[in-house]
Design an enzyme around this catalytic site. Structure first.
Site, PDB file in Angstrom:
ATOM      1  N   LEU A  68       0.917  -1.322  -0.006  1.00  0.00           N
ATOM      2  CA  LEU A  68      -0.106  -0.164  -0.009  1.00  0.00           C
ATOM      3  C   LEU A  68       0.818   1.372  -0.112  1.00  0.00           C
ATOM      4  O   LEU A  68       1.985   1.237   0.638  1.00  0.00           O
ATOM      5  CB  LEU A  68      -1.013   0.217   1.162  1.00  0.00           C
ATOM      6  CG  LEU A  68      -2.144  -0.509   1.308  1.00  0.00           C
ATOM      7  CD1 LEU A  68      -2.711  -0.766   2.791  1.00  0.00           C
ATOM      8  CD2 LEU A  68      -3.282  -0.181   0.160  1.00  0.00           C
ATOM      9  N   ASP A  69       0.545   2.311  -0.659  1.00  0.00           N
ATOM     10  CA  ASP A  69       1.483   3.472  -0.830  1.00  0.00           C
ATOM     11  C   ASP A  69       1.375   4.054   0.625  1.00  0.00           C
ATOM     12  O   ASP A  69       0.338   3.853   1.337  1.00  0.00           O
ATOM     13  CB  ASP A  69       0.873   4.403  -1.841  1.00  0.00           C
ATOM     14  CG  ASP A  69       1.152   3.986  -3.242  1.00  0.00           C
ATOM     15  OD1 ASP A  69       1.889   3.253  -3.491  1.00  0.00           O
ATOM     16  OD2 ASP A  69       0.338   4.547  -4.080  1.00  0.00           O
TER      17      ASP A  69
END
Length: 329
Positions: A68-69
């Protein structure tokens, strides 16, 4: 000319014997097997979250099932020990996100962390947004964003983007299984997206902004579902840290939770021994190419796959420790 006091001090310091370097204390890690469903906070990388959880569990081996960013939050399944062998199963799984799309502002990265490249007035109704959403349901050809980890000539696209280089990218086929409008507030709206692997929500936000005629970028993202795992089952790092080591271990799902979508097959002791020794089983027989969860008298063994002739071969097994063979007689 006499030396200054500072020079004398420096000279005497140089004459002092140096203290031997103390050897660094080696951290002894534990063997931990299982899956931790983590609610990753915003502002932290997936690897940073993984290392924090690994430290709290003092685990010898750890991995994650897709990043996930840092800007995004939500469900991040972490794998430990033998579970790392099955991480790919979740990389291939469908996912669900809740996303906030900001209208009228475009950025170079397609999200709130990028530099603003264009602005436009917004004069849209909820009905306008609903109409456009309908165009993005089903199978789409989606162009990956330049700010992505996809590789070109061994170099990530985001590295080219940071150098001001934009490369042509081939569209990829993705599927939006469901796309629902949760909230509309004039200059931004919130959506829930249930999508196939490989879908970029930033690209979806940018494409919707183009279709609406005002441009847009992704300003918040939260992952809520991966495969059969739901965010409601996840814990935060703060919750994990507040527990003792034994209680932390109790939060781990078993290794076979990662492959629960496959049918189960239980083998007797003789067949278990044969499979662990690398042999192909003539009985039982199954559908060519299909995978199956395999169990023996000791519990979960791993994944098997039915060959073209219907015989069972090992696809991916947990460590064949001597005690497993001993337990089978």
């Amino acid at each position: 000319m006499t030396d200054s006091p500072g020079a004398e001090l420096g000279a005497s310091a140089q004459q002092r014997p140096r203290r031997p370097k103390q050897p660094q204390r080696k951290i002894i890690r534990r063997i931990v097997d299982g899956v931790l469903l983590l609610d990753k906070p915003t502002g932290m990388s997936s690897n940073g979250a993984l290392q924090a959880a690994r430290r709290l569990l003092n685990a010898a081996k750890a991995g994650h099932t897709g990043t996930l960013d840092p800007m995004a939050s939500g469900l991040l399944p972490l794998t430990f020990g033998e579970a790392t062998k099955f991480s790919q199963m979740l990389l291939d799984a469908d996912k669900t996100y809740e996303a906030v799309v900001q209208l009228g502002v475009e950025t170079d990265s397609g999200d709130a962390e990028g530099a603003v490249t264009a602005t436009s007035p917004v004069a849209l109704t909820q009905a306008d947004v609903e109409k456009v959403l309908a165009r993005f349901r089903g199978e789409l050809a989606q162009v990956p964003p330049m700010y992505s980890a996809l590789k070109r000539d061994g170099k990530a696209l985001y590295e080219y983007a940071r150098e001001g280089i934009e490369l042509e990218r081939e569209p990829r086929r993705v599927t939006i299984h469901a796309l629902d409008l949760l909230d509309f507030a004039g200059d931004h709206f919130t959506i829930r997206v249930h999508c196939s692997k490989g879908t970029y929500i930033r690209s979806l936000a940018m494409d919707m902004g183009t279709a609406l005629g005002c441009g847009a970028h992704l300003c918040a993202l939260r992952r809520t579902v991966i495969g059969a795992f739901d965010l409601s089952e996840a814990v935060t790092l703060a919750q994990l840290e507040a527990l003792g080591e034994g209680d932390r271990d109790g939060l781990l799902a078993p290794v076979d939770a990662l492959v629960a979508e496959y049918p189960a097959l239980t083998l007797d002791a003789d067949a278990t021994r044969a499979l662990l020794q690398g042999r192909v089983l003539s009985e039982p027989r199954g559908e060519s190419g299909a995978s199956v969860r395999v169990y023996g008298p000791t519990g979960f063994l791993g994944l098997g796959r039915w060959q073209d002739d219907g015989r069972l071969a090992a696809r991916r097994l947990i460590a064949t420790a001597p005690e497993l063979l001993v337990a089978c007689g």
